[in-house]
Motif scaffolding. Structure first.
Motif, short mmCIF file in Angstrom:
data_model
loop_
_atom_site.label_atom_id
_atom_site.label_comp_id
_atom_site.label_asym_id
_atom_site.label_seq_id
_atom_site.Cartn_x
_atom_site.Cartn_y
_atom_site.Cartn_z
N ASN A 146 37.72 52.29 58.02
CA ASN A 146 36.47 51.54 57.80
C ASN A 146 36.12 51.37 56.33
OD1 ASN A 146 36.22 51.43 60.61
ND2 ASN A 146 35.14 53.38 60.65
N VAL A 147 37.12 51.21 55.49
CA VAL A 147 36.88 50.96 54.07
C VAL A 147 36.66 49.45 53.89
CG1 VAL A 147 37.91 50.99 51.76
CG2 VAL A 147 38.18 52.96 53.29
N ARG A 148 35.58 49.12 53.20
CA ARG A 148 35.27 47.70 52.95
C ARG A 148 36.20 47.21 51.84
NH1 ARG A 148 29.15 48.50 51.40
NH2 ARG A 148 30.17 50.15 50.24
N ILE A 170 35.23 45.01 48.65
CA ILE A 170 34.53 45.50 47.46
C ILE A 170 35.01 46.88 47.03
CG2 ILE A 170 32.41 44.11 47.69
CD1 ILE A 170 31.08 46.66 48.87
N THR A 171 36.20 47.26 47.50
CA THR A 171 36.75 48.55 47.07
C THR A 171 37.89 48.28 46.07
OG1 THR A 171 36.16 49.60 49.15
CG2 THR A 171 37.87 50.69 47.84
N PRO A 172 37.77 48.86 44.87
CA PRO A 172 38.77 48.55 43.85
C PRO A 172 40.16 49.13 44.15
CG PRO A 172 37.09 50.09 43.01
CD PRO A 172 36.67 49.70 44.38
N SER A 193 25.69 46.26 44.60
CA SER A 193 26.76 46.76 45.47
C SER A 193 28.14 46.20 45.10
CB SER A 193 26.45 46.43 46.93
OG SER A 193 26.37 45.03 47.11
N ASP A 194 28.17 45.13 44.33
CA ASP A 194 29.45 44.53 43.99
C ASP A 194 30.11 45.25 42.81
OD1 ASP A 194 31.63 42.65 43.79
OD2 ASP A 194 30.32 41.20 44.76
N LEU A 195 31.39 44.96 42.61
CA LEU A 195 32.09 45.55 41.47
C LEU A 195 31.70 44.84 40.18
CD1 LEU A 195 35.70 45.91 42.96
CD2 LEU A 195 33.83 47.56 42.99
N GLU A 231 32.47 54.62 48.09
CA GLU A 231 32.33 55.02 49.49
C GLU A 231 31.99 56.50 49.62
OE1 GLU A 231 32.98 53.22 52.45
OE2 GLU A 231 33.53 51.32 51.53
#
Lengths: 111, 366, 167
Positions: A80-82, A85-87, B34-36, B103
């Protein structure tokens, strides 16, 4: 990779970005460090990011702002990692998520 | 526990304008986004903005973002920015906002005042296959191609001829992607006529009074079926199959207002503002005395008006913290109100005028 | 809804709407460097055509939602508005360019960028190719990636050609 090399307005400077390697379902891919995982996958031609729990329908990218849950994947074992928007980091393991995803250790606790 | 005077939630045009306004009056501000990358939808806009000089008319959206970033830098001693940081909850009993970086990392913050500038989220309409990979929100397509320089696909069908649908179609052409057509339910384009003219003269058909009835494809999109609607919108008209690998949905946005619900703000469903929004006074203050709103979170509108609303909300929040003299605040407020009224005065602003008037209260009971 | 209206509603200028009304013939035929045509028939909050005009030919707006009005006697055909307009709705037509041909100055924001002398297709308002010609000039008045390309077209196509495409 499906990158825009020339644009009439913008300059992406792809050549100046740092490339990192990661795996997608075990096969090696390349992307730019710090950019969202979903972008690297899309640039590499990957459109399917997960499979729904009941109907087993393929799902991909949709909102790109971390809100719709369509691009959830298993990253370094975490479900469930988005990914939009996850680098991306060097050596990440990115996997298609099938179903709801298991939180590490959950199974042991249940048994 | 972190503290700040003014917490701005959302680092798009509205939130950044609010932060700059409050900081120039002397307030300590924290912005979470919330964005990078900071800048919200502004950084994806390659077209030149409308409006007047005050809203940087004639300047491309992403360049306007650069101007705002420069203003942030000038006030760096009073503005703290946290990217990749999602505000996950508001607890009205003690006024605490919970936040999550990435996260994993959580923290709590107690601000004195809050400006909610959380923007909007993409809508989707029902049709078979609308969950197939390749059915993308228009904002997502912009992020892919204009922020990260990734080609979204080869042939795109655009659904919706509002400003976003028309502008993103033009941007796709600039990125070298073929646009098979724009499908619009209404008998006229909803966005600015000039945006439609721009893509028409480059050969993009606009199918008025049409809707998408199905996305084709087993695992990813390989096409779409569109249908002509009768003037009374009854279905059953001529169907056309479009060969495309991306269906880009620009069928509207909905204000992002979960935090406002949590805070117990008085909310109202206002169709002209595209969903539930918080009622607000002329300073953009909600029924919650410590919470202001600005931008799309307050009702879907243009980025130019979002920036002015942000100014007003920042002014209101800073004023409530005691910054600025009453005269100074009055003068700034009059200036911003006038600009906002000007932006909404035209024929395309009519819907907004109705919506805003339905969402406005003159004064909250103290 | 008439076909004409439907066409207009999809972004193609038709009929006698503002923008489709051409400059006074006599002045236009004698004005060196050309006159501007602004195809902006809808009241929207936007005024850069007026604020970028160095001569006041685009009459300053009272309300930001005004549609542009032009004082043709002041227009020098400089094309600064062509490159500034966010809607890419300004075009300059110079009827003094040649005996049979007029020079059109059109906004351009695509790739590839054509060079002087290069052959391009001339497109009408619905993107149909109506002519082929060579690029006479390419400028970038505001240094902001919006170019103004000049092409010579037969005079009878002045009210038709609104874009070019590199072929």
């Amino acid at each position: 990779m499906r990158l825009i090399q020339e644009h009439p307005i913008l300059d992406f400077e792809h050549g100046k970005k740092k490339k990192v390697r990661f795996t997608f379902d075990g096969s090696e891919m390349e992307g730019f460090e710090g950019e969202p995982i979903a972008m690297a996958l899309h640039a590499g031609g990957v459109r399917i990011y997960r499979e729904t729990p009941e109907m087993k329908r393929p799902r991909g990218f949709f909102c790109a702002i971390g809100k719709c849950s369509s691009c959830f994947m298993v990253v370094d074992g975490v479900p469930n990692v988005r990914t939009c928007i996850t680098p991306l980091r060097e050596g990440m393991s990115v996997e298609t998520q099938r179903g709801r995803g298991e939180v590490r250790g959950e199974e042991e606790r249940r048994n | 526990m972190r503290t700040t005077e003014i917490l701005v939630i959302g680092g798009g045009p509205a939130g950044l304008s609010a932060a700059i306004e409050a900081a120039t009056l002397g307030a300590q501000v924290t912005v979470v986004d919330s964005d990078l990358k900071l800048g919200g939808q502004l950084i994806k806009q390659t077209h030149k903005f409308f409006g007047s000089k005050d809203e940087y008319a004639g300047t491309r959206g992403y360049k306007i973002a650069d101007i705002l970033f420069e203003d942030l830098r000038k006030n760096a001693d009073r503005i703290e920015i946290l990217s990749d940081c999602t505000a996950t909850g508001y607890y009205p009993e003690d006024g605490i906002v919970t936040c999550m970086i990435g996260e994993e990392k959580y923290f709590r913050m107690r601000p004195k005042k809050i400006v909610v500038a959380t923007g909007a989220q993409e809508r989707l309409i029902p049709f078979p296959g609308n969950d197939l990979p390749g059915v993308y929100g228009a904002g997502a397509v912009q992020t892919l191609m204009n922020v990260y320089g990734v080609t979204p696909g080869d042939r795109v069908l655009m659904v919706g001829a509002g400003n976003i649908g028309l502008i993103v179609s033009y941007q796709l052409l600039q990125a070298g992607v073929q646009v098979c057509g724009v499908v619009e339910f209404m008998p006229k384009v909803g966005g600015y006529w000039v945006h439609a003219a721009k893509i028409r003269r480059l050969g993009v058909p606009i199918y008025l009074q049409h809707t998408i009835v199905e996305a084709l494809g087993e695992r990813t999109v390989t096409g779409a079926i569109i249908e002509n609607l009768a003037p009374d919108c009854t279905p059953g008209g001529k169907r056309t199959t479009i060969d495309c690998d991306i269906i880009c949905m620009a069928v509207g946005l909905a204000p992002t207002c979960e935090l406002l619900w949590q805070a117990g703000c008085a909310m109202k469903f206002i169709p002209q503002l595209c969903g539930h929004v918080a009622l607000r006074d002329p300073f953009m203050r909600t029924s919650h005395p410590d919470i202001w709103i600005a931008g799309d979170a307050a009702g879907i509108e243009e980025a130019s008006s979002a920036m002015v609303e942000g100014r007003i909300a920042g002014l209101g929040a800073a004023g409530a913290c005691g910054y600025g003299t009453p005269e100074e605040r009055k003068e700034r407020f009059a200036h911003y109100s006038e600009r906002l009224a000007d932006l909404r005065a035209g024929e395309v602003g009519e819907k907004i005028r109705i919506g805003v008037s339905a969402a406005s209260v003159q004064k909250w009971e103290e | 809804m008439t076909d004409n209206e439907k066409t207009f509603n999809s972004g193609i200028l038709t009929g006698e709407r503002p923008g489709a009304v051409l400059p006074p013939k006599e002045l236009w035929e004698s004005k060196k460097n050309g006159l501007v045509l602004i195809e902006c028939p809808q009241r929207i909050p936007c005024n850069p055509c007026a604020t970028s005009c160095p001569t006041g030919a685009v009459i300053p707006f009272e309300d930001i939602n005004d549609t542009p009005r032009i004082d043709y006697s002041k227009c020098t055909g400089c094309a600064l508005c062509v490159a500034k307009c966010p809607g890419l709705a300004c075009f300059v037509a110079d009827l003094t360019w040649g005996e049979k041909e007029a020079l059109l100055k059109l906004p351009y924001e695509m790739l590839p960028l054509p060079a002087k002398g290069q052959t391009v297709a001339c497109l009408n308002r619905c993107g149909e190719e109506v002519h082929r010609t060579q690029i006479v000039n390419v400028t970038q008045p505001w240094k902001d990636s919006t170019y103004v390309v000049s092409v010579a077209v037969p005079k009878e196509l002045v009210s038709e050609v609104r874009a070019v495409k590199v072929v």
